[in-house]
Write a protein that holds these residues in place. Structure first.
Motif, PDB file in Angstrom:
ATOM      1  N   GLN A  44       1.013  -1.379  -0.218  1.00 47.19           N
ATOM      2  CA  GLN A  44      -0.135   0.227   0.422  1.00 47.19           C
ATOM      3  C   GLN A  44       1.132   1.135  -0.429  1.00 47.19           C
ATOM      4  OE1 GLN A  44      -1.956   0.426   3.212  1.00 47.19           O
ATOM      5  NE2 GLN A  44      -3.581   2.510   1.759  1.00 47.19           N
ATOM      6  N   VAL A  61       0.973  -8.721   4.503  1.00 49.72           N
ATOM      7  CA  VAL A  61       0.760 -10.197   4.039  1.00 49.72           C
ATOM      8  C   VAL A  61      -0.901 -10.330   3.930  1.00 49.72           C
ATOM      9  CG1 VAL A  61       0.101 -10.900   6.108  1.00 49.72           C
ATOM     10  CG2 VAL A  61       1.408 -12.395   4.167  1.00 49.72           C
ATOM     11  N   ARG A  62      -1.140 -11.302   2.948  1.00 52.73           N
ATOM     12  CA  ARG A  62      -2.084 -11.749   2.150  1.00 52.73           C
ATOM     13  C   ARG A  62      -1.877 -13.628   2.252  1.00 52.73           C
ATOM     14  NH1 ARG A  62      -3.103  -8.350   3.264  1.00 52.73           N
ATOM     15  NH2 ARG A  62      -3.963  -6.008   2.321  1.00 52.73           N
ATOM     16  N   ALA A  74      -4.800 -10.134  10.189  1.00 51.46           N
ATOM     17  CA  ALA A  74      -5.676  -9.391  11.446  1.00 51.46           C
ATOM     18  C   ALA A  74      -6.379 -10.374  12.426  1.00 51.46           C
ATOM     19  CB  ALA A  74      -7.064  -8.426  11.080  1.00 51.46           C
ATOM     20  N   ILE A  77      -1.959 -12.943  11.996  1.00 52.61           N
ATOM     21  CA  ILE A  77      -1.066 -12.937  12.747  1.00 52.61           C
ATOM     22  C   ILE A  77      -0.733 -13.134  14.180  1.00 52.61           C
ATOM     23  CG2 ILE A  77       0.184 -11.179  13.500  1.00 52.61           C
ATOM     24  CD1 ILE A  77       1.339 -12.287  10.138  1.00 52.61           C
ATOM     25  N   ILE A  93       7.669 -12.886   5.137  1.00 50.70           N
ATOM     26  CA  ILE A  93       7.744 -11.767   4.421  1.00 50.70           C
ATOM     27  C   ILE A  93       8.793 -10.692   4.075  1.00 50.70           C
ATOM     28  CG2 ILE A  93       5.902  -9.580   5.038  1.00 50.70           C
ATOM     29  CD1 ILE A  93       4.316 -11.676   6.919  1.00 50.70           C
ATOM     30  N   SER A 117       6.576  -8.041  14.944  1.00 54.34           N
ATOM     31  CA  SER A 117       6.028  -8.271  15.656  1.00 54.34           C
ATOM     32  C   SER A 117       6.913  -8.187  16.947  1.00 54.34           C
ATOM     33  CB  SER A 117       5.147  -9.112  16.287  1.00 54.34           C
ATOM     34  OG  SER A 117       6.133 -10.219  17.088  1.00 54.34           O
ATOM     35  N   ASP A 177       3.865   1.842  15.027  1.00 53.52           N
ATOM     36  CA  ASP A 177       2.055   1.889  15.133  1.00 53.52           C
ATOM     37  C   ASP A 177       1.246   2.431  15.260  1.00 53.52           C
ATOM     38  OD1 ASP A 177       0.683   0.865  12.184  1.00 53.52           O
ATOM     39  OD2 ASP A 177       1.368  -1.151  12.801  1.00 53.52           O
ATOM     40  N   ILE A 236      -6.946   7.436   5.619  1.00 47.49           N
ATOM     41  CA  ILE A 236      -7.439   8.150   5.365  1.00 47.49           C
ATOM     42  C   ILE A 236      -8.604   7.803   3.981  1.00 47.49           C
ATOM     43  CG2 ILE A 236      -6.305  10.440   3.772  1.00 47.49           C
ATOM     44  CD1 ILE A 236      -5.501  10.447   6.233  1.00 47.49           C
ATOM     45  N   GLU A 237      -9.165   8.718   3.990  1.00 49.02           N
ATOM     46  CA  GLU A 237     -11.081   8.249   2.958  1.00 49.02           C
ATOM     47  C   GLU A 237     -11.372   8.733   2.467  1.00 49.02           C
ATOM     48  OE1 GLU A 237     -13.468   5.106   5.271  1.00 49.02           O
ATOM     49  OE2 GLU A 237     -11.398   3.653   5.508  1.00 49.02           O
ATOM     50  N   PRO A 261      -4.243  -1.539   0.051  1.00 49.03           N
ATOM     51  CA  PRO A 261      -2.567  -1.970  -0.605  1.00 49.03           C
ATOM     52  C   PRO A 261      -3.440  -3.233  -2.547  1.00 49.03           C
ATOM     53  CG  PRO A 261      -4.104  -2.549   1.516  1.00 49.03           C
ATOM     54  CD  PRO A 261      -4.857  -1.637   0.179  1.00 49.03           C
TER      55      PRO A 261
HETATM   56  P1  C2E Z   1      -1.724  -2.357  10.344  1.00 50.31           P
HETATM   57  O1  C2E Z   1      -0.591  -2.945  10.087  1.00 50.31           O
HETATM   58  O2  C2E Z   1      -2.270  -1.139  10.746  1.00 50.31           O
HETATM   59  O3  C2E Z   1      -2.199  -2.008   8.865  1.00 50.31           O
HETATM   60  C1  C2E Z   1      -2.874  -1.390   7.798  1.00 50.31           C
HETATM   61  C2  C2E Z   1      -4.233  -1.916   7.918  1.00 50.31           C
HETATM   62  O4  C2E Z   1      -5.182  -0.811   7.402  1.00 50.31           O
HETATM   63  C3  C2E Z   1      -4.248  -3.054   6.487  1.00 50.31           C
HETATM   64  O5  C2E Z   1      -5.327  -3.952   6.788  1.00 50.31           O
HETATM   65  C4  C2E Z   1      -5.325  -1.840   5.562  1.00 50.31           C
HETATM   66  O6  C2E Z   1      -5.181  -3.107   4.490  1.00 50.31           O
HETATM   67  C5  C2E Z   1      -5.300  -0.924   6.086  1.00 50.31           C
HETATM   68  N1  C2E Z   1      -5.755   0.185   5.928  1.00 50.31           N
HETATM   69  C6  C2E Z   1      -5.216   0.604   4.893  1.00 50.31           C
HETATM   70  N2  C2E Z   1      -6.035   2.337   4.520  1.00 50.31           N
HETATM   71  C7  C2E Z   1      -7.021   1.896   4.559  1.00 50.31           C
HETATM   72  C8  C2E Z   1      -8.509   2.443   4.588  1.00 50.31           C
HETATM   73  O7  C2E Z   1      -8.024   3.746   3.793  1.00 50.31           O
HETATM   74  N3  C2E Z   1      -9.436   2.522   5.281  1.00 50.31           N
HETATM   75  C9  C2E Z   1      -9.578   1.225   5.909  1.00 50.31           C
HETATM   76  N4  C2E Z   1     -10.665   0.665   6.621  1.00 50.31           N
HETATM   77  N5  C2E Z   1      -8.728   0.174   5.949  1.00 50.31           N
HETATM   78  C10 C2E Z   1      -7.422   0.986   5.508  1.00 50.31           C
HETATM   79  P2  C2E Z   1      -4.509  -5.246   6.667  1.00 50.31           P
HETATM   80  O8  C2E Z   1      -3.731  -5.762   5.228  1.00 50.31           O
HETATM   81  O9  C2E Z   1      -5.986  -6.445   6.485  1.00 50.31           O
HETATM   82  O10 C2E Z   1      -3.750  -5.631   7.874  1.00 50.31           O
HETATM   83  C11 C2E Z   1      -4.068  -5.970   9.226  1.00 50.31           C
HETATM   84  C12 C2E Z   1      -2.933  -5.754  10.058  1.00 50.31           C
HETATM   85  O11 C2E Z   1      -2.577  -7.077   9.938  1.00 50.31           O
HETATM   86  C13 C2E Z   1      -2.229  -4.628   9.657  1.00 50.31           C
HETATM   87  O12 C2E Z   1      -2.151  -3.932  10.622  1.00 50.31           O
HETATM   88  C14 C2E Z   1      -1.187  -4.916  10.641  1.00 50.31           C
HETATM   89  O13 C2E Z   1      -1.101  -5.450  12.534  1.00 50.31           O
HETATM   90  C15 C2E Z   1      -1.200  -6.716  10.634  1.00 50.31           C
HETATM   91  N6  C2E Z   1      -0.351  -7.082   9.307  1.00 50.31           N
HETATM   92  C16 C2E Z   1      -0.283  -7.812   8.011  1.00 50.31           C
HETATM   93  N7  C2E Z   1       1.081  -7.405   6.979  1.00 50.31           N
HETATM   94  C17 C2E Z   1       1.752  -8.144   7.951  1.00 50.31           C
HETATM   95  C18 C2E Z   1       2.820  -8.364   8.468  1.00 50.31           C
HETATM   96  O14 C2E Z   1       3.580  -8.864   6.844  1.00 50.31           O
HETATM   97  N8  C2E Z   1       3.204  -8.403   9.710  1.00 50.31           N
HETATM   98  C19 C2E Z   1       2.796  -8.793  10.616  1.00 50.31           C
HETATM   99  N9  C2E Z   1       3.667  -8.414  11.786  1.00 50.31           N
HETATM  100  N10 C2E Z   1       1.594  -7.598  10.224  1.00 50.31           N
HETATM  101  C20 C2E Z   1       0.863  -7.636   9.295  1.00 50.31           C
END
Ligand code: C2E
Ligand code: CA
Ligand code: CA
Ligand code: CA
Length: 277
Positions: A44, A61-62, A74, A77, A93, A117, A177, A236-237, A261
């Protein structure tokens, strides 16, 4: 009353059992997925608040499923953190993200953010992993930023602080974060070896609906700037939200208003389109 109490307990116990089974199932499935490297990394982009040009991207990550859907990070992890699977998962990753970074045409000021983490600091040598990967793919350490949540301030703080400081010594940046959602003590914050604060979307998205929110956001940004930290705002939306944080002097903006993303190829095209503008 006794009867209904018993029923409530049974329903609760059933729910616990279902939840437990679900987690056990995910844990086993996760193990296979790590062995088979079933994960993808999406990116992203985030933009400068002033020029609204791409200054970096966050690796997210997906976990794709056979039916084309994804299991949300969410959901898995936190399980991976509990079981320790976060260590091998994160290595996959990090390797994928650093390999991708080596392929993009980006300027030296571009920053790739990777989520870490706090469990990883207890179980592995992060500095070693990061320097080896950067060396292997010939990526400047200056282009890497690591994001950690406020939980770094509770568990094993001294050890984690030392390692964060060392990450900065080798040239990487460190960000906190989801700032504002945990228990940060402000005096801790001033001593934390970090470069960037990321304001959580819980605050950024409620500045026009929750009267306390703009005050909190202003206090966070003023404090961060007073301590010489950069601020990136998540979630930011709308243009109004972007405008508010731009006026606060925040450095970066991230959210669906700018980009969602996206997979490697799409990000590659997005970068190419931006440089030809
Ligand atoms: P995070 O680190 O706070 O990542 C931001 C999350 O907000 C991402 O969700 C992203 O897709 C979402 N997001 C970004 N912009 C917006 C927006 O404008 N509106 C809304 N509603 N959402 C937005 P995602 O990808 O589902 O990831 C969720 C959480 O999972 C992440 O929160 C992070 O804590 C964890 N995560 C994701 N990838 C990794 C990784 O590679 N390693 C670790 N340790 N944690 C990860
Ligand atoms: Ca993050
Ligand atoms: Ca975040
Ligand atoms: Ca978050």
């Amino acid at each position: 009353a006794k009867r209904s109490g018993g029923n409530t307990f049974e329903v609760f116990a059933d729910k616990m059992a279902i939840q437990y089974e679900h987690e056990l199932h995910l844990r086993n499935k996760l193990q296979k997925a790590i062995e088979q490297r079933e994960f993808e990394v999406y990116y992203q982009p985030y933009v400068s608040a002033r020029g609204q040009r791409i200054i970096g991207a966050e690796a997210l990550v997906r976990w794709p499923q056979p039916d084309g859907s994804f299991i949300s990070p969410a959901e898995f992890i936190p399980i991976a953190e509990q079981t320790g699977q976060i260590v091998p998962l994160s290595k996959l990753i990090m390797r994928a993200a650093i390999a991708d970074l080596a392929k993009w045409q980006v300027g030296k000021n571009f920053t790739l953010s990777i989520n870490l983490s706090v469990k990883q600091f207890q179980r592995e040598n992060i500095i070693g992993t990061v320097s080896e990967l950067a060396q292997e793919y010939q990526v400047p350490l200056q282009q890497l930023q690591f994001e950690l949540t406020e939980s770094v301030m509770v568990e094993d703080a001294q050890k984690v602080f030392r390692e964060l400081a060392e990450l900065r010594t080798i040239g990487c940046r460190v960000a906190i974060d989801d700032f504002g959602t945990g228990f940060s003590s402000l005096s801790y914050l001033s001593r934390l070896p970090i470069d960037t604060l990321k304001i959580d979307r819980e605050f950024s998205q409620s500045i026009f609906t929750d009267p306390a929110s703009p005050t909190i956001c202003k206090a966070i940004t003023d404090m961060a700037h007073g301590l010489n930290k950069m601020v990136i705002v998540e979630g930011i939306e709308t243009p109004e939200q972007a405008d508010f944080f731009m006026r606060q002097g925040c450095m970066g903006l991230q959210g669906f208003l700018f980009y969602k993303p996206m997979p490697f190829d799409e990000f590659d095209k997005t970068l190419a389109a931006e440089t030809t503008q």
